[in-house]
Design a protein around this motif. Structure first.
Motif, PDB file in Angstrom:
ATOM      1  N   ASP A   1       1.399  -1.127   0.120  1.00  0.00           N
ATOM      2  CA  ASP A   1      -0.070  -0.334  -0.028  1.00  0.00           C
ATOM      3  C   ASP A   1       0.961   1.048  -0.181  1.00  0.00           C
ATOM      4  O   ASP A   1       1.585   2.150   0.826  1.00  0.00           O
ATOM      5  N   LEU A   2       1.309   1.799  -1.032  1.00  0.00           N
ATOM      6  CA  LEU A   2       2.210   2.881  -1.424  1.00  0.00           C
ATOM      7  C   LEU A   2       1.359   4.077  -0.602  1.00  0.00           C
ATOM      8  O   LEU A   2       1.970   5.156  -0.278  1.00  0.00           O
ATOM      9  N   GLU A   3       0.059   3.966  -0.991  1.00  0.00           N
ATOM     10  CA  GLU A   3      -0.814   5.356  -0.578  1.00  0.00           C
ATOM     11  C   GLU A   3      -0.661   6.202   0.872  1.00  0.00           C
ATOM     12  O   GLU A   3      -0.281   6.598   1.101  1.00  0.00           O
TER      13      GLU A   3
ATOM     14  N   GLU B   1      -6.004   6.075  -8.600  1.00  0.00           N
ATOM     15  CA  GLU B   1      -7.052   7.301  -7.238  1.00  0.00           C
ATOM     16  C   GLU B   1      -7.488   5.597  -6.177  1.00  0.00           C
ATOM     17  O   GLU B   1      -8.870   5.745  -5.824  1.00  0.00           O
ATOM     18  N   GLY B   2      -6.767   5.231  -5.936  1.00  0.00           N
ATOM     19  CA  GLY B   2      -6.760   4.680  -4.188  1.00  0.00           C
ATOM     20  C   GLY B   2      -7.134   2.967  -4.714  1.00  0.00           C
ATOM     21  O   GLY B   2      -7.753   2.434  -4.021  1.00  0.00           O
TER      22      GLY B   2
ATOM     23  N   VAL C   1       1.586  -7.574   0.352  1.00  0.00           N
ATOM     24  CA  VAL C   1       2.065  -7.531   2.062  1.00  0.00           C
ATOM     25  C   VAL C   1       1.143  -7.464   2.965  1.00  0.00           C
ATOM     26  O   VAL C   1       1.125  -8.467   3.062  1.00  0.00           O
ATOM     27  N   GLU C   2      -0.180  -6.674   2.306  1.00  0.00           N
ATOM     28  CA  GLU C   2      -1.032  -6.573   3.654  1.00  0.00           C
ATOM     29  C   GLU C   2      -2.270  -7.496   3.618  1.00  0.00           C
ATOM     30  O   GLU C   2      -2.306  -7.822   4.749  1.00  0.00           O
TER      31      GLU C   2
ATOM     32  N   HIS D   1       9.252  -2.376  -8.688  1.00  0.00           N
ATOM     33  CA  HIS D   1       8.583  -1.257  -9.535  1.00  0.00           C
ATOM     34  C   HIS D   1       6.975  -1.236  -9.472  1.00  0.00           C
ATOM     35  O   HIS D   1       6.435  -2.325  -8.826  1.00  0.00           O
ATOM     36  N   THR D   2       6.915  -0.294  -9.385  1.00  0.00           N
ATOM     37  CA  THR D   2       5.075   1.031  -8.869  1.00  0.00           C
ATOM     38  C   THR D   2       5.631   2.605  -9.902  1.00  0.00           C
ATOM     39  O   THR D   2       6.659   2.899 -10.114  1.00  0.00           O
ATOM     40  N   ASN D   3       4.110   2.302 -10.393  1.00  0.00           N
ATOM     41  CA  ASN D   3       3.968   3.649 -10.544  1.00  0.00           C
ATOM     42  C   ASN D   3       3.608   4.614  -9.608  1.00  0.00           C
ATOM     43  O   ASN D   3       2.557   4.034  -8.862  1.00  0.00           O
TER      44      ASN D   3
END
Length: 404
Positions: free
Chosen positions: A138-140, A150-151, A160-161, A186-188
């Motif tokens: 959860d990068l957010e 947008e979530g 992971v979570e 990698h993530t955008n």
């Protein structure tokens, strides 16, 4: 054969690659890794622009190639890249290519449930192999409003979570001949900021502590944002990543890998178009060119471009809407205001057109355009414009069902 600028103008629309700038972009990533980490590699994201000349040239400069499909893997090998210099990512790998990559020493990052099943099959063959695992988290939660969905969360990797990542680690450790040797991060993100990469680096460290991971490589992925000439920013990315990773990992034992795509190829490429017609209506002036919007804006998002006009006119025009060659109303590239008046036979040269352009060019009305490489004012053709022969290949057509 080398040709002049005047000859290139006879081949519009066409892409122009600045050979020296492409080399400089790559060298800055390589030097950044060497300076701040020591051991590592740059793996070019081939999907960003898979033109064979680009892949081959980058390979010759010492970079690895990052691929995300069996087709890209085969292309990398076709242009002479060794398996051990290929990074194989993505959730849709085929089983045959997956086994080949494991057996041949490619860097393989798994990203799906079926790959985990295949690992168990491969393990029974008694052949040793190492794999990386793509991480989804959860990068957010640590970088609010950075998600491109947008979530909605990231669909790639093992989460992971929800416990998927932990389960994958557990199942790999139960195998006799397969080792978990790396993490793929990698993530955008919306801003592609330094903070995003710092949080990715922190997550690597925390996962390594939580699951007692000893890693041969850390793959930070791509999605770096670097404007033309901002070479210092490349170094800053690598420095911030390295400063955090050093808290847990030793460069002598762990390789650092990055997968730049647009950060390498966007700035060295230009797109040249010619004006075919100028049309006035009761609403606007429309300038029709031979290069459509989808050639250099395949996501149909841009409203402005970095450009240069080649015109003898000195008159200013209040408004000119630049359009492409297709019969779609949305084929409008940009609107020029209080700019020199453009006429038939003039040229527009667009900058920063290397990322996801050639890879996503459509076969709509016209086919793939010419591509030239520029070096010291001279141009060499590295892809010839597609014509009917290329378009008809492997197609059935005609009254007799001919196959061309």
């Amino acid at each position: 054969m080398k040709i002049s600028w005047e000859e290139v103008k006879k081949h519009t629309p066409c892409f122009l690659i600045d050979k020296e700038l492409l080399k400089k972009n790559l060298e800055e990533f390589q030097e950044g890794i060497l300076r701040y980490w020591g051991r590592g590699m740059v793996a070019y994201s081939c999907k960003t622009n898979s033109l064979p000349w680009i892949m081959s040239y980058i390979k010759e400069l010492g970079a690895y190639l990052e691929v995300v499909s069996d087709t890209e893997y085969a292309l990398a090998k076709k242009i002479g890249c060794e398996d051990s210099h290929i990074v194989f990512n993505g959730p849709t790998k085929g089983k045959e290519a997956f086994f080949l990559a494991l057996r041949s020493g490619a860097y393989v990052n798994i990203d799906s449930k079926r790959e985990l099943r295949w690992l168990k099959e491969y393990d029974k063959l008694g052949e040793n192999a190492g794999v990386g695992v793509r991480v989804n988290f959860d990068l957010e939660a640590v970088c609010p409003e950075e998600s491109l969905t947008e979530g909605g969360g990231n669909r790639f990797g093992y989460n992971v979570e929800n416990g998927d990542f932990e389960q994958v680690v557990k199942e790999i450790r139960e195998l006799k001949n397969i080792s978990l040797t790396g993490l793929h991060m990698h993530t955008n993100s919306k801003t592609r900021s330094f903070q995003v990469f710092e949080e990715l680096s922190k997550k690597v460290c925390s996962l390594a502590v939580q699951y007692d991971l000893t890693l041969d490589f850390i793959d930070m992925g791509g999605s770096f944002f670097v404007k033309k000439g901002e070479f210092h920013k490349i170094h800053e990315y690598i420095k911030r990543i390295s400063d955090i990773l050093r808290q847990r990992f030793c460069p002598d034992k762990t390789l650092l890998m990055v997968e730049p795509g647009s950060a390498l190829i966007s700035t060295p490429v230009k797109f040249l178009t010619k004006v075919l017609d100028v049309k006035d209506t009761n609403k606007h002036r429309f300038v029709v060119t031979d290069g459509g919007r989808m050639y250099m804006d395949p996501f149909m998002r841009k409203t402005s471009h970095v450009y240069k006009l080649f015109t003898q006119s000195s008159n200013k025009k209040e408004e000119q809407i630049i359009c492409g060659h297709t019969c779609m109303e949305v084929d409008r590239l940009m609107t020029l205001r209080e700019e020199r008046e453009i006429g038939e036979g003039d040229f527009i040269l667009y900058d920063l057109t290397g990322g996801y352009t050639m890879s996503l060019n459509p076969l709509f009305i016209e086919y793939f355009p010419d591509v030239f490489v520029e070096e010291k004012g001279e141009y060499e053709q590295v892809r010839e414009k597609w014509g009917l022969e290329e378009y008809l290949q492997k197609n059935v057509y005609g009254q007799d069902g001919e196959v061309s």
